[in-house]
Write a protein that holds these residues in place. Sequence first.
Motif, PDB file in Angstrom:
ATOM      1  N   ILE A  10       0.825  -1.212   0.000  1.00 15.62           N
ATOM      2  CA  ILE A  10       0.000   0.000   0.000  1.00 15.62           C
ATOM      3  C   ILE A  10       0.861   1.265   0.000  1.00 15.62           C
ATOM      4  O   ILE A  10       0.655   2.150  -0.831  1.00 15.62           O
ATOM      5  CB  ILE A  10      -1.038  -0.024   1.143  1.00 15.62           C
ATOM      6  N   PRO A  11       1.857   1.390   0.896  1.00 14.34           N
ATOM      7  CA  PRO A  11       2.723   2.588   0.810  1.00 14.34           C
ATOM      8  C   PRO A  11       3.535   2.630  -0.490  1.00 14.34           C
ATOM      9  O   PRO A  11       3.713   3.710  -1.071  1.00 14.34           O
ATOM     10  CB  PRO A  11       3.647   2.472   2.017  1.00 14.34           C
ATOM     11  N   LEU A  12       3.991   1.475  -0.967  1.00 16.11           N
ATOM     12  CA  LEU A  12       4.773   1.439  -2.199  1.00 16.11           C
ATOM     13  C   LEU A  12       3.942   1.916  -3.385  1.00 16.11           C
ATOM     14  O   LEU A  12       4.386   2.754  -4.182  1.00 16.11           O
ATOM     15  CB  LEU A  12       5.298   0.025  -2.463  1.00 16.11           C
ATOM     16  N   ILE A  13       2.719   1.438  -3.498  1.00 13.49           N
ATOM     17  CA  ILE A  13       1.842   1.857  -4.591  1.00 13.49           C
ATOM     18  C   ILE A  13       1.491   3.337  -4.450  1.00 13.49           C
ATOM     19  O   ILE A  13       1.420   4.059  -5.444  1.00 13.49           O
ATOM     20  CB  ILE A  13       0.586   0.968  -4.644  1.00 13.49           C
ATOM     21  N   SER A  14       1.312   3.810  -3.219  1.00 12.79           N
ATOM     22  CA  SER A  14       1.023   5.234  -3.004  1.00 12.79           C
ATOM     23  C   SER A  14       2.174   6.106  -3.482  1.00 12.79           C
ATOM     24  O   SER A  14       1.950   7.140  -4.123  1.00 12.79           O
ATOM     25  CB  SER A  14       0.748   5.503  -1.524  1.00 12.79           C
ATOM     26  N   VAL A  15       3.401   5.700  -3.187  1.00 10.89           N
ATOM     27  CA  VAL A  15       4.575   6.451  -3.644  1.00 10.89           C
ATOM     28  C   VAL A  15       4.652   6.424  -5.168  1.00 10.89           C
ATOM     29  O   VAL A  15       4.928   7.452  -5.806  1.00 10.89           O
ATOM     30  CB  VAL A  15       5.865   5.892  -3.003  1.00 10.89           C
ATOM     31  N   LEU A  16       4.389   5.265  -5.772  1.00 10.83           N
ATOM     32  CA  LEU A  16       4.421   5.171  -7.232  1.00 10.83           C
ATOM     33  C   LEU A  16       3.353   6.057  -7.876  1.00 10.83           C
ATOM     34  O   LEU A  16       3.590   6.655  -8.926  1.00 10.83           O
ATOM     35  CB  LEU A  16       4.257   3.716  -7.676  1.00 10.83           C
ATOM     36  N   VAL A  17       2.194   6.145  -7.253  1.00 12.56           N
ATOM     37  CA  VAL A  17       1.135   7.019  -7.776  1.00 12.56           C
ATOM     38  C   VAL A  17       1.580   8.477  -7.713  1.00 12.56           C
ATOM     39  O   VAL A  17       1.385   9.241  -8.667  1.00 12.56           O
ATOM     40  CB  VAL A  17      -0.189   6.807  -6.990  1.00 12.56           C
ATOM     41  N   LEU A  18       2.208   8.878  -6.609  1.00 12.39           N
ATOM     42  CA  LEU A  18       2.699  10.257  -6.491  1.00 12.39           C
ATOM     43  C   LEU A  18       3.788  10.561  -7.518  1.00 12.39           C
ATOM     44  O   LEU A  18       3.787  11.630  -8.133  1.00 12.39           O
ATOM     45  CB  LEU A  18       3.224  10.512  -5.081  1.00 12.39           C
ATOM     46  N   VAL A  19       4.711   9.611  -7.706  1.00 16.04           N
ATOM     47  CA  VAL A  19       5.776   9.798  -8.699  1.00 16.04           C
ATOM     48  C   VAL A  19       5.171   9.931 -10.094  1.00 16.04           C
ATOM     49  O   VAL A  19       5.569  10.800 -10.881  1.00 16.04           O
ATOM     50  CB  VAL A  19       6.796   8.640  -8.637  1.00 16.04           C
ATOM     51  N   VAL A  53       3.454  13.159 -14.821  1.00 13.98           N
ATOM     52  CA  VAL A  53       2.427  13.690 -15.717  1.00 13.98           C
ATOM     53  C   VAL A  53       2.477  15.215 -15.696  1.00 13.98           C
ATOM     54  O   VAL A  53       2.396  15.872 -16.739  1.00 13.98           O
ATOM     55  CB  VAL A  53       1.021  13.185 -15.307  1.00 13.98           C
ATOM     56  N   GLY A  54       2.641  15.787 -14.498  1.00 14.49           N
ATOM     57  CA  GLY A  54       2.710  17.242 -14.387  1.00 14.49           C
ATOM     58  C   GLY A  54       3.914  17.836 -15.104  1.00 14.49           C
ATOM     59  O   GLY A  54       3.838  18.936 -15.656  1.00 14.49           O
ATOM     60  N   LEU A  55       5.021  17.090 -15.121  1.00 21.23           N
ATOM     61  CA  LEU A  55       6.230  17.558 -15.800  1.00 21.23           C
ATOM     62  C   LEU A  55       6.257  17.185 -17.280  1.00 21.23           C
ATOM     63  O   LEU A  55       7.239  17.463 -17.969  1.00 21.23           O
ATOM     64  CB  LEU A  55       7.474  16.986 -15.111  1.00 21.23           C
ATOM     65  N   GLU A  56       5.185  16.528 -17.749  1.00 22.63           N
ATOM     66  CA  GLU A  56       5.065  16.109 -19.151  1.00 22.63           C
ATOM     67  C   GLU A  56       6.194  15.165 -19.578  1.00 22.63           C
ATOM     68  O   GLU A  56       6.685  15.233 -20.702  1.00 22.63           O
ATOM     69  CB  GLU A  56       5.034  17.327 -20.091  1.00 22.63           C
ATOM     70  N   LEU A  57       6.615  14.284 -18.662  1.00 20.09           N
ATOM     71  CA  LEU A  57       7.618  13.278 -19.021  1.00 20.09           C
ATOM     72  C   LEU A  57       6.946  12.218 -19.880  1.00 20.09           C
ATOM     73  O   LEU A  57       5.978  11.582 -19.462  1.00 20.09           O
ATOM     74  CB  LEU A  57       8.227  12.652 -17.764  1.00 20.09           C
ATOM     75  N   ARG A  58       7.449  12.009 -21.068  1.00 16.27           N
ATOM     76  CA  ARG A  58       6.795  11.146 -22.049  1.00 16.27           C
ATOM     77  C   ARG A  58       6.763   9.674 -21.641  1.00 16.27           C
ATOM     78  O   ARG A  58       5.812   8.967 -21.932  1.00 16.27           O
ATOM     79  CB  ARG A  58       7.498  11.316 -23.400  1.00 16.27           C
TER      80      ARG A  58
END
Length: 138
Positions: A96-105, A110-115
């Motif tokens: 659960i914490p690992l997936i939460s961190v991956l979602v934030l990353v 997405v915000g930085l428009e990394l392709r």
Amino acid sequence: MSRMMFSKTYQTFLHKFAEYKQEYGKVFLLFAYLFCVVSASTIGGTAADTLFLSRFDNSYLSLMYLPQALVMIMAGILFQRYSPKVRLESLMKILIPLISVLVLVSRFGVGLELRWVFPVIYIGYVNFDLAERGELAL
């Protein structure tokens, strides 16, 4: 006549409901949980498809099948190898914490428009969705 029949049926229902109140409470909680899971799956699938197709052409969808299959095979092998050694509660405390961190990353990506983030989100979501549907089928 039918109104009296309806009243009697309603009273019988209320009596049975009061008798099994705890069990019906569990049923309603399970219904709410599964409703939320299916809703998140539907909304997440639409979002993953939209994000991917907003950055890539439709022809790239067919190229996504190989990475999806590889990720699913790797996840299956890892789960098969390590699940008997780890309790489910411990696994959830890690995942659960690992997936939460991956979602934030991925959100920052997405915000930085990394392709590269968009195919990763697409592959991750599809595999998560397939695993989730397999879990619900059990």
